[in-house]
Design an enzyme around this catalytic site. Sequence first.
Site, short mmCIF file in Angstrom:
data_model
loop_
_atom_site.label_atom_id
_atom_site.label_comp_id
_atom_site.label_asym_id
_atom_site.label_seq_id
_atom_site.Cartn_x
_atom_site.Cartn_y
_atom_site.Cartn_z
CB SER A 6 35.94 35.69 31.51
OG SER A 6 37.33 35.84 31.26
CG HIS A 31 36.03 36.66 35.76
ND1 HIS A 31 35.94 36.27 37.07
CD2 HIS A 31 37.03 35.91 35.21
CE1 HIS A 31 36.84 35.32 37.32
NE2 HIS A 31 37.51 35.09 36.21
CG ASP A 33 40.23 35.42 33.76
OD1 ASP A 33 40.11 34.87 34.86
OD2 ASP A 33 39.34 35.42 32.88
CG MET A 35 46.35 34.53 33.22
SD MET A 35 46.11 33.54 31.73
CE MET A 35 44.32 33.41 31.73
CG HIS A 64 40.49 34.48 38.53
ND1 HIS A 64 40.17 33.55 37.58
CD2 HIS A 64 41.21 33.83 39.47
CE1 HIS A 64 40.68 32.37 37.92
NE2 HIS A 64 41.32 32.52 39.06
CG MET A 66 44.46 32.59 37.41
SD MET A 66 43.73 32.23 35.81
CE MET A 66 43.04 33.84 35.45
CG MET A 135 40.14 27.79 38.96
SD MET A 135 39.58 29.16 37.94
CE MET A 135 39.84 28.54 36.28
CG ASP A 173 36.81 31.22 35.88
OD1 ASP A 173 36.48 31.14 34.68
OD2 ASP A 173 37.76 31.92 36.29
C1 DX5 Z 1 40.75 30.64 32.79
C2 DX5 Z 1 40.06 31.86 33.28
C3 DX5 Z 1 38.65 31.95 32.90
C4 DX5 Z 1 38.38 31.95 31.42
C5 DX5 Z 1 37.14 31.14 31.22
O1 DX5 Z 1 41.99 30.50 33.39
O2 DX5 Z 1 40.13 31.95 34.70
O3 DX5 Z 1 37.99 33.05 33.53
O4 DX5 Z 1 38.21 33.21 30.85
O5 DX5 Z 1 36.94 30.95 29.87
P1 DX5 Z 1 35.80 29.99 29.31
O6 DX5 Z 1 34.52 30.47 29.88
O7 DX5 Z 1 35.93 30.16 27.83
O8 DX5 Z 1 36.16 28.60 29.79
ZN ZN Z 2 38.88 33.53 35.70
#
Ligand code: DX5
Ligand code: ZN
Length: 214
Positions: A6, A31, A33, A35, A64, A66, A135, A173
């Site tokens: 990620s 990956h 993320d 947000m 991904h 969010m 998750m 994840d």
């Molecule tokens: C959290 C993200 C993850 C995050 C995971 O909301 O969806 O992808 O980057 O981070 P680690 O592996 O550090 O928990």
């Molecule tokens: Zn993620």
Amino acid sequence: MQTSPSLLSADFANLIPDLEMINRSEADYLHLDVMDGVFVPNISFGFPVMKAVSRVCTKPLDVHLMIVEPQRWISQVRDLGAEFMNVHQEACVHLDSCVAQIHAAGMKAGVTICPATPVDTLRDIIGELDLALIMSVNPGFGGQKFIPHSVEKVRELRELIDRTGSHALIEVDGGVNAETAPLLAAAGADILVAGSYVFKAKDPEAAIHSLAVL
Ligand code: DX5
Ligand code: ZN
């Protein structure tokens, strides 16, 4: 085991070395993320940043989202050349229609569930999915502690997929590290996302390798 490091834990002020490391590594995907500060209490990065990343990264992108109303962004995700577009079950009122639109745009469709969302909520859509993401932390931040109950959810999802003949891959994840990854592998996970475990490691490529060999 397939791996999807990620980018959230990479150095945003100096992404090129981190992206070159990913390109050299055994990682199967990158990956990303996204947000929006509404679906989750944080804001990460958006399309201009991902567009730039996509020009450098040679691995398939695992996006991904969010965010609320992810179906509004299908064409922009497609324009990144993404392999997977992952939307949250909790963010999609018309999930079946959203998954069909992702497929119509030529991408693989993933649906993600938060820690308090039961696996059974995927029962009526699992046959349409290319990926289901569990998750194992509450979404919004990297570096959180793994929620142990997630292992049981992976087992339950494995059963649902095997029972229905779905071809969906299981991705996990959040809080993936040397202790939690073997538990997830044994429970039937196919792809592990890892942020801090990879990017905060002394040797990130070795960290990716340690997951890939599971
Ligand atoms: C959290 C993200 C993850 C995050 C995971 O909301 O969806 O992808 O980057 O981070 P680690 O592996 O550090 O928990
Ligand atoms: Zn993620």
